[in-house]
Motif scaffolding. Sequence first.
Motif, PDB file in Angstrom:
ATOM      1  N   GLY A 118       0.817  -1.202   0.000  1.00  0.00           N
ATOM      2  CA  GLY A 118       0.000   0.000   0.000  1.00  0.00           C
ATOM      3  C   GLY A 118       0.854   1.255   0.000  1.00  0.00           C
ATOM      4  N   GLY A 119       0.236   2.373  -0.265  1.00  0.00           N
ATOM      5  CA  GLY A 119       0.957   3.626  -0.279  1.00  0.00           C
ATOM      6  C   GLY A 119       0.081   4.744  -0.782  1.00  0.00           C
TER       7      GLY A 119
ATOM      8  N   GLY B  72      -2.451   6.912 -11.251  1.00  0.00           N
ATOM      9  CA  GLY B  72      -1.255   6.122 -11.012  1.00  0.00           C
ATOM     10  C   GLY B  72      -1.557   4.657 -10.782  1.00  0.00           C
ATOM     11  N   SER B  73      -0.514   3.909 -10.427  1.00  0.00           N
ATOM     12  CA  SER B  73      -0.628   2.464 -10.235  1.00  0.00           C
ATOM     13  C   SER B  73       0.042   2.043  -8.935  1.00  0.00           C
ATOM     14  CB  SER B  73       0.047   1.717 -11.400  1.00  0.00           C
ATOM     15  OG  SER B  73      -0.575   2.014 -12.627  1.00  0.00           O
ATOM     16  N   LEU B  74      -0.442   0.951  -8.404  1.00  0.00           N
ATOM     17  CA  LEU B  74       0.162   0.294  -7.254  1.00  0.00           C
ATOM     18  C   LEU B  74      -0.007  -1.207  -7.433  1.00  0.00           C
ATOM     19  CD1 LEU B  74      -1.036   2.281  -4.093  1.00  0.00           C
ATOM     20  CD2 LEU B  74       1.322   2.057  -4.869  1.00  0.00           C
TER      21      LEU B  74
ATOM     22  N   THR C 104      -3.606  -3.135   4.386  1.00  0.00           N
ATOM     23  CA  THR C 104      -2.596  -2.194   3.925  1.00  0.00           C
ATOM     24  C   THR C 104      -3.329  -0.998   3.326  1.00  0.00           C
ATOM     25  OG1 THR C 104      -0.601  -1.947   2.551  1.00  0.00           O
ATOM     26  CG2 THR C 104      -2.357  -3.334   1.653  1.00  0.00           C
ATOM     27  N   LEU C 105      -2.893   0.199   3.714  1.00  0.00           N
ATOM     28  CA  LEU C 105      -3.614   1.407   3.339  1.00  0.00           C
ATOM     29  C   LEU C 105      -3.217   1.903   1.956  1.00  0.00           C
ATOM     30  CD1 LEU C 105      -5.521   3.756   4.078  1.00  0.00           C
ATOM     31  CD2 LEU C 105      -3.548   4.881   5.146  1.00  0.00           C
ATOM     32  N   VAL C 106      -4.219   2.175   1.150  1.00  0.00           N
ATOM     33  CA  VAL C 106      -4.017   2.761  -0.178  1.00  0.00           C
ATOM     34  C   VAL C 106      -4.689   4.121  -0.190  1.00  0.00           C
ATOM     35  CG1 VAL C 106      -4.592   2.571  -2.623  1.00  0.00           C
ATOM     36  CG2 VAL C 106      -3.857   0.539  -1.346  1.00  0.00           C
TER      37      VAL C 106
END
Length: 128
Positions: free
Chosen positions: A9-10, A16-18, A122-124
């Motif tokens: 996460g981020g 954008g992409s993750l 997990t934080l997005v």
Amino acid sequence: QVQPVASGGGSVQAGGSLRLSCAASGDTSNIRCMGWFRQAPGKEREGVASISTGAGNSYYAYYADSVKGRFTISQDKAKNTLYLQMNTLKPGDTDVYYCAARFSFCWGLGSPTDMTYWGKGTLVTISS
């Protein structure tokens, strides 16, 4: 018992992409379905994508309508790792993302109550 651990996460800007990863340990040979779920504060947890292993190592993936065409779920059985490639991210994708597993096939996206083993989220965060 299975212990999933999510990461990746981020914070990114819209568009954008993750890529999220979920490493599973424990009794992984019996896993037949893994999925990604997400939850915003004050809201119910919802399914994002799931993937099930069928006969002959065939795979069946399901997606929430809101992420179809943008997110791709995949897994590396050799590494016992589940992935979620998220492209063209939108502010509405901001959530805590969780991975989960169970020992039976998932017919469809699945609901949180269908899953047995959960990892921490997990934080997005997607900014506009």
